[in-house]
Design a protein around this motif. Sequence first.
Motif, PDB file in Angstrom:
ATOM      1  N   HIS A  11       1.013  -1.392   0.004  1.00  0.00           N
ATOM      2  CA  HIS A  11      -0.188   0.093   0.485  1.00  0.00           C
ATOM      3  C   HIS A  11       1.003   1.271  -0.083  1.00  0.00           C
ATOM      4  CE1 HIS A  11      -3.710  -2.070   0.203  1.00  0.00           C
ATOM      5  NE2 HIS A  11      -3.233  -2.895   1.002  1.00  0.00           N
ATOM      6  N   GLY A  12       2.190   1.584  -0.800  1.00  0.00           N
ATOM      7  CA  GLY A  12       2.634   2.399  -1.171  1.00  0.00           C
ATOM      8  C   GLY A  12       2.287   3.656  -2.460  1.00  0.00           C
ATOM      9  N   PRO A  13       1.983   4.304  -2.102  1.00  0.00           N
ATOM     10  CA  PRO A  13       1.837   5.886  -2.593  1.00  0.00           C
ATOM     11  C   PRO A  13       2.797   5.250  -4.124  1.00  0.00           C
ATOM     12  CG  PRO A  13       3.084   6.477  -1.436  1.00  0.00           C
ATOM     13  CD  PRO A  13       2.955   5.614  -0.905  1.00  0.00           C
ATOM     14  N   VAL A  14       2.482   5.129  -5.654  1.00  0.00           N
ATOM     15  CA  VAL A  14       3.523   5.698  -6.805  1.00  0.00           C
ATOM     16  C   VAL A  14       2.591   6.594  -7.516  1.00  0.00           C
ATOM     17  CG1 VAL A  14       3.941   4.236  -8.718  1.00  0.00           C
ATOM     18  CG2 VAL A  14       4.159   3.000  -6.687  1.00  0.00           C
ATOM     19  N   ARG A  15       3.543   7.591  -7.659  1.00  0.00           N
ATOM     20  CA  ARG A  15       3.143   9.358  -8.200  1.00  0.00           C
ATOM     21  C   ARG A  15       3.489   8.439  -9.960  1.00  0.00           C
ATOM     22  NH1 ARG A  15       2.483  13.767  -6.675  1.00  0.00           N
ATOM     23  NH2 ARG A  15       3.469  13.747  -5.150  1.00  0.00           N
ATOM     24  N   GLU A  16       2.534   8.651 -10.498  1.00  0.00           N
ATOM     25  CA  GLU A  16       2.198   8.362 -12.258  1.00  0.00           C
ATOM     26  C   GLU A  16       1.549   9.602 -13.115  1.00  0.00           C
ATOM     27  OE1 GLU A  16      -0.780   5.238 -12.934  1.00  0.00           O
ATOM     28  OE2 GLU A  16       0.778   3.499 -12.031  1.00  0.00           O
ATOM     29  N   ILE A  17       1.824   9.733 -14.210  1.00  0.00           N
ATOM     30  CA  ILE A  17       1.526  10.611 -15.259  1.00  0.00           C
ATOM     31  C   ILE A  17      -0.138  10.265 -15.786  1.00  0.00           C
ATOM     32  CG2 ILE A  17       1.553  11.978 -16.948  1.00  0.00           C
ATOM     33  CD1 ILE A  17       4.618  11.833 -16.079  1.00  0.00           C
ATOM     34  N   LEU A  32      -1.645   9.959  -6.978  1.00  0.00           N
ATOM     35  CA  LEU A  32      -1.508   9.008  -6.655  1.00  0.00           C
ATOM     36  C   LEU A  32      -1.927   7.634  -7.297  1.00  0.00           C
ATOM     37  CD1 LEU A  32       0.090  10.988  -2.875  1.00  0.00           C
ATOM     38  CD2 LEU A  32       1.441   9.909  -5.312  1.00  0.00           C
ATOM     39  N   VAL A  33      -1.037   6.760  -7.290  1.00  0.00           N
ATOM     40  CA  VAL A  33      -1.873   5.231  -7.361  1.00  0.00           C
ATOM     41  C   VAL A  33      -1.192   4.490  -6.391  1.00  0.00           C
ATOM     42  CG1 VAL A  33      -2.219   3.867  -8.915  1.00  0.00           C
ATOM     43  CG2 VAL A  33      -2.270   5.560  -9.357  1.00  0.00           C
ATOM     44  N   CYS A  34      -2.344   4.218  -5.267  1.00  0.00           N
ATOM     45  CA  CYS A  34      -1.883   3.074  -4.623  1.00  0.00           C
ATOM     46  C   CYS A  34      -1.046   1.700  -4.655  1.00  0.00           C
ATOM     47  CB  CYS A  34      -2.457   2.352  -3.703  1.00  0.00           C
ATOM     48  SG  CYS A  34      -2.328   1.878  -1.971  1.00  0.00           S
ATOM     49  N   GLN A  35      -0.232   1.036  -4.385  1.00  0.00           N
ATOM     50  CA  GLN A  35       0.123  -0.197  -5.130  1.00  0.00           C
ATOM     51  C   GLN A  35      -1.198  -1.113  -5.118  1.00  0.00           C
ATOM     52  OE1 GLN A  35       3.449  -1.530  -1.928  1.00  0.00           O
ATOM     53  NE2 GLN A  35       5.293   0.009  -3.396  1.00  0.00           N
ATOM     54  N   CYS A  36      -2.046  -1.229  -4.442  1.00  0.00           N
ATOM     55  CA  CYS A  36      -2.647  -1.893  -4.751  1.00  0.00           C
ATOM     56  C   CYS A  36      -3.879  -1.418  -5.548  1.00  0.00           C
ATOM     57  CB  CYS A  36      -4.175  -2.197  -3.714  1.00  0.00           C
ATOM     58  SG  CYS A  36      -5.256  -0.638  -2.831  1.00  0.00           S
ATOM     59  N   GLY A  37      -3.847  -0.180  -5.990  1.00  0.00           N
ATOM     60  CA  GLY A  37      -4.505   0.019  -6.927  1.00  0.00           C
ATOM     61  C   GLY A  37      -5.528   0.908  -6.768  1.00  0.00           C
ATOM     62  N   VAL A  39      -6.708   5.111  -7.143  1.00  0.00           N
ATOM     63  CA  VAL A  39      -6.001   6.304  -7.067  1.00  0.00           C
ATOM     64  C   VAL A  39      -6.753   6.811  -6.087  1.00  0.00           C
ATOM     65  CG1 VAL A  39      -6.527   7.804  -9.094  1.00  0.00           C
ATOM     66  CG2 VAL A  39      -6.626   5.255  -9.851  1.00  0.00           C
ATOM     67  N   THR A  40      -5.493   8.023  -5.807  1.00  0.00           N
ATOM     68  CA  THR A  40      -6.042   8.789  -4.786  1.00  0.00           C
ATOM     69  C   THR A  40      -5.082  10.477  -5.296  1.00  0.00           C
ATOM     70  OG1 THR A  40      -4.023   8.682  -3.856  1.00  0.00           O
ATOM     71  CG2 THR A  40      -6.019   7.233  -2.737  1.00  0.00           C
ATOM     72  N   LYS A  41      -5.477  11.519  -4.862  1.00  0.00           N
ATOM     73  CA  LYS A  41      -5.397  12.548  -5.933  1.00  0.00           C
ATOM     74  C   LYS A  41      -4.079  13.470  -4.790  1.00  0.00           C
ATOM     75  CE  LYS A  41      -9.513  14.516  -6.596  1.00  0.00           C
ATOM     76  NZ  LYS A  41     -10.716  15.531  -7.172  1.00  0.00           N
ATOM     77  N   ASP A  42      -3.698  13.150  -3.906  1.00  0.00           N
ATOM     78  CA  ASP A  42      -2.380  13.957  -3.378  1.00  0.00           C
ATOM     79  C   ASP A  42      -2.112  12.258  -1.966  1.00  0.00           C
ATOM     80  OD1 ASP A  42      -5.217  14.131  -1.032  1.00  0.00           O
ATOM     81  OD2 ASP A  42      -4.308  16.075  -1.096  1.00  0.00           O
ATOM     82  N   LEU A  43      -0.854  13.245  -1.299  1.00  0.00           N
ATOM     83  CA  LEU A  43      -0.826  11.956  -0.373  1.00  0.00           C
ATOM     84  C   LEU A  43      -1.956  12.500   1.304  1.00  0.00           C
ATOM     85  CD1 LEU A  43       3.406  13.149   0.065  1.00  0.00           C
ATOM     86  CD2 LEU A  43       1.602  10.946  -0.049  1.00  0.00           C
ATOM     87  N   ALA A  44      -2.785  13.013   1.030  1.00  0.00           N
ATOM     88  CA  ALA A  44      -3.563  12.939   2.141  1.00  0.00           C
ATOM     89  C   ALA A  44      -4.623  11.860   1.979  1.00  0.00           C
ATOM     90  CB  ALA A  44      -4.049  14.075   2.613  1.00  0.00           C
ATOM     91  N   GLY A  45      -4.705  12.048   0.765  1.00  0.00           N
ATOM     92  CA  GLY A  45      -6.076  11.121   0.301  1.00  0.00           C
ATOM     93  C   GLY A  45      -5.311   9.525   0.137  1.00  0.00           C
ATOM     94  N   HIS A  46      -4.309   9.458   0.109  1.00  0.00           N
ATOM     95  CA  HIS A  46      -3.790   8.138   0.541  1.00  0.00           C
ATOM     96  C   HIS A  46      -3.338   7.912   1.550  1.00  0.00           C
ATOM     97  CE1 HIS A  46      -1.096   3.904  -0.434  1.00  0.00           C
ATOM     98  NE2 HIS A  46      -0.622   5.356   0.386  1.00  0.00           N
TER      99      HIS A  46
END
Length: 130
Positions: A11-17, A32-37, A39-46
């Motif tokens: 469940h680590g955040p990955v920044r994608e374009i 940001l996309v979590c490794q589990c799939g 999608v969150t907009k920012d670190l707070a959402g993640h």
Amino acid sequence: MARPPMDDGRHGPVREIDPLASALAGENVTHLVCQCGEVTKDLAGHAVHARAVLQVPGPAWLPVGARLALLLASGVALAIGMMLIAENLLTGTARLVVLGLAGPGAFGVTMGLAVLLRPYIVPNGRHPIR
């Protein structure tokens, strides 16, 4: 003792374009996309997503130190119980065998309980793969 949830490696955040949003905006738009799939907009959402997924198991009313003390006390009680049985009820070779196995036997049972009950004794937020 409140333990924060720990990342379990899934469940680590990955920044994608985002290609669609980037094409519409004319510049690179990331999310940001979590490794589990997820999608969150920012670190707070993640962080909200990760906290929801990585709930710490185990009873909140019993601190971790008390859980470890109970496990240790159960092992000591088992060893003392085996020694008392050997001293009071057994004679000869049986007595010597039980006295010799009291410590290692209690240690083995205590460690077996520690392995089986690890998620409740010292939780770390890890969950089985779903």
